[in-house]
Design an enzyme around this catalytic site. Structure first.
Site, short mmCIF file in Angstrom:
data_model
loop_
_atom_site.label_atom_id
_atom_site.label_comp_id
_atom_site.label_asym_id
_atom_site.label_seq_id
_atom_site.Cartn_x
_atom_site.Cartn_y
_atom_site.Cartn_z
N HIS A 78 -20.09 27.40 -110.55
CA HIS A 78 -21.21 26.65 -110.71
C HIS A 78 -21.80 26.24 -109.30
CE1 HIS A 78 -19.43 26.01 -114.82
NE2 HIS A 78 -20.57 26.50 -115.22
N GLN A 116 -9.87 25.45 -109.34
CA GLN A 116 -8.63 24.49 -109.02
C GLN A 116 -7.27 24.88 -109.10
OE1 GLN A 116 -9.04 20.65 -111.40
NE2 GLN A 116 -6.91 20.25 -110.93
N HIS A 144 -14.34 17.38 -112.00
CA HIS A 144 -15.30 18.54 -112.13
C HIS A 144 -16.67 18.22 -112.04
CE1 HIS A 144 -12.19 21.92 -111.44
NE2 HIS A 144 -11.48 20.92 -111.81
N CYS A 146 -19.20 19.78 -112.67
CA CYS A 146 -19.99 20.77 -113.59
C CYS A 146 -19.31 20.55 -115.08
CB CYS A 146 -19.39 22.35 -113.23
SG CYS A 146 -17.76 22.80 -113.40
ZN ZN Z 1 -17.58 24.78 -112.80
#
Ligand code: ZN
Length: 184
Positions: A78, A116, A144, A146
């Site tokens: 993203h 990650q 995160h 996102c």
């Molecule tokens: Zn993401």
């Protein structure tokens, strides 16, 4: 890095989402984003050898643990930030790296489009292979954006990943000891 291309692309995104790239607040935005990306993605094309090639000889081979190293990265799905802490451990085999070099290694792998799980593995492999260590263990705790801003929206939830190599992979007690030293 092609800053002009980033500027052009950001202008196109602003147009595409229906805003006016020429309005006052946005005029400098493509330029700011280009300069920010230069830093945020500055790890692309660099090799951890740049930092881990220089080592010190050490007869004592006790476990080295460096915990709570803050990091900031960009999720490659993203292009939104994920950030948190890296905890790392390795078992030296006659040589150790300076502590600042370990932090630079974390930065080098963080500053690129990342996952990650992949980041965790890459740091562990660098510590294992480039330091010729007997084992390495990396744990990353991260939040995160996102997950926080979109989709399932679960602010505050953390993703924990870990990757073990060498003696850490085979020896459960050793792994437990490292987790304890990491404060986990
Ligand atoms: Zn993401």
């Amino acid at each position: 890095m092609d800053l002009d291309k980033i500027r052009e692309a950001v202008t196109m995104i602003l147009e595409a989402v229906g805003d006016d790239p020429n309005r006052e607040g946005l005029v400098e935005t493509p330029n700011r984003v280009a300069k920010m990306y230069q830093e945020v993605f500055g790890g692309i094309g660099h090799d951890a050898r740049e930092h881990l090639a220089k080592t010190f000889t050490l007869v004592n081979s006790e476990m080295v643990v460096e915990k709570d190293i803050p990091f900031y990265s960009m999720c490659e799905h993203h292009l939104l930030p994920f950030y948190g802490k890296v905890h790392l451990a390795y078992l030296p085999n006659g040589k150790v790296a300076g502590l600042s070099k370990l932090v630079r290694t974390v930065d080098l792998y963080s500053r690129r489009p990342q996952l990650q799980e992949q980041l965790t593995q890459q740091i562990a492999e660098a510590l294992f292979e480039l330091l010729d260590s007997r084992g390495s263990l990396v744990v990353i705790e991260a939040e995160h954006m996102c997950m926080n801003m979109r989709g399932i929206k679960r602010p505050g939830s953390k993703t924990v990943t870990s990757y073990a190599l060498g003696e850490f992979k085979d020896n459960k007690e050793l792994k437990e000891e490292a987790y304890k030293l990491m404060g986990l």
